[in-house]
Design a protein around this motif. Sequence first.
Motif, short mmCIF file in Angstrom:
data_model
loop_
_atom_site.label_atom_id
_atom_site.label_comp_id
_atom_site.label_asym_id
_atom_site.label_seq_id
_atom_site.Cartn_x
_atom_site.Cartn_y
_atom_site.Cartn_z
N ALA A 1 37.55 47.01 36.67
CA ALA A 1 36.17 46.52 36.71
C ALA A 1 36.13 45.03 37.07
N ARG A 2 37.05 44.26 36.49
CA ARG A 2 37.13 42.82 36.78
C ARG A 2 37.40 42.59 38.27
N GLU A 3 38.37 43.30 38.80
CA GLU A 3 38.74 43.11 40.20
C GLU A 3 37.62 43.52 41.14
N ILE A 4 36.92 44.59 40.82
CA ILE A 4 35.79 45.02 41.65
C ILE A 4 34.68 43.98 41.60
N LYS A 5 34.43 43.43 40.41
CA LYS A 5 33.41 42.38 40.27
C LYS A 5 33.79 41.15 41.09
N LEU A 6 35.04 40.71 41.00
CA LEU A 6 35.48 39.55 41.77
C LEU A 6 35.43 39.82 43.28
N TYR A 7 35.79 41.03 43.66
CA TYR A 7 35.72 41.42 45.07
C TYR A 7 34.29 41.34 45.58
N ARG A 8 33.37 41.89 44.81
CA ARG A 8 31.95 41.87 45.21
C ARG A 8 31.42 40.44 45.26
N MET A 9 31.84 39.59 44.32
CA MET A 9 31.41 38.20 44.34
C MET A 9 31.88 37.51 45.62
N GLY A 10 33.08 37.84 46.09
CA GLY A 10 33.59 37.29 47.34
C GLY A 10 32.81 37.75 48.54
N MET B 1 39.46 40.59 52.36
CA MET B 1 39.67 40.34 50.95
C MET B 1 40.11 41.64 50.27
N LYS B 2 41.15 41.53 49.42
CA LYS B 2 41.69 42.71 48.76
C LYS B 2 41.58 42.56 47.25
N LEU B 3 41.69 43.70 46.57
CA LEU B 3 41.68 43.71 45.11
C LEU B 3 43.02 43.17 44.58
N PHE B 4 43.01 42.69 43.35
CA PHE B 4 44.18 42.22 42.64
C PHE B 4 44.89 41.06 43.35
N ARG B 5 44.11 40.17 43.94
CA ARG B 5 44.65 38.96 44.56
C ARG B 5 44.30 37.76 43.69
N HIS B 6 45.28 36.89 43.47
CA HIS B 6 45.06 35.71 42.63
C HIS B 6 43.96 34.81 43.21
N GLU B 7 43.85 34.76 44.51
CA GLU B 7 42.84 33.91 45.15
C GLU B 7 41.42 34.32 44.76
N ASN B 8 41.22 35.59 44.49
CA ASN B 8 39.88 36.07 44.15
C ASN B 8 39.35 35.42 42.88
N ARG B 9 40.22 35.17 41.93
CA ARG B 9 39.76 34.59 40.67
C ARG B 9 39.63 33.08 40.72
N GLU B 10 40.18 32.46 41.75
CA GLU B 10 40.16 31.00 41.85
C GLU B 10 39.16 30.49 42.89
N ARG B 11 38.32 31.36 43.41
CA ARG B 11 37.42 31.00 44.51
C ARG B 11 36.34 30.01 44.12
N SER B 12 35.81 30.12 42.91
CA SER B 12 34.70 29.27 42.52
C SER B 12 34.64 29.20 40.98
N PRO B 13 33.82 28.30 40.46
CA PRO B 13 33.65 28.27 38.99
C PRO B 13 33.13 29.60 38.44
N ASP B 14 32.28 30.28 39.18
CA ASP B 14 31.74 31.57 38.72
C ASP B 14 32.84 32.63 38.64
N THR B 15 33.72 32.68 39.64
CA THR B 15 34.79 33.68 39.60
C THR B 15 35.78 33.36 38.49
N ARG B 16 36.04 32.08 38.24
CA ARG B 16 36.92 31.70 37.13
C ARG B 16 36.31 32.10 35.79
N ARG B 17 34.99 31.94 35.65
CA ARG B 17 34.30 32.31 34.42
C ARG B 17 34.36 33.82 34.20
N VAL B 18 34.09 34.58 35.26
CA VAL B 18 34.14 36.05 35.17
C VAL B 18 35.55 36.49 34.79
N TYR B 19 36.55 35.89 35.43
CA TYR B 19 37.94 36.25 35.12
C TYR B 19 38.25 35.96 33.65
#
Length: 93
Positions: free
Chosen positions: A73-82, A1-19
């Motif tokens: 910060a957003r991308e790091i948060k999404l990365y950690r959530m993944g 998993m990498k930073l700044f990937r569109h898939e990271n924000r679409e993984r779950s309802p939680d990641t969509r909310r954080v985004y």
Amino acid sequence: MKLFRHENRERSPDTRRVYALFEIAHTAVDFAAAVCFTIGSVLFFWAQYETQAIWLFTIGSLCFMAKPTLKLAREIKLYRMGKIDSLASRYED
């Protein structure tokens, strides 16, 4: 998993909310910077308001500096959530 990937924000309802929350913060900071620069620009028409104009330009610059910080910060948060999600799925298997 990498930073700044569109898939990271679409993984779950939680990641969509954080985004979405980070996007709201990013837009608010962007708007604040624009307001500071606009008002600061107008204030430069009068010499007695020069100090206030300089402060507004400084605040606007700090807002513009905050924008990439929010994105990172957003991308790091999404990365950690993944990472947590993948760890949980390995535990379940």
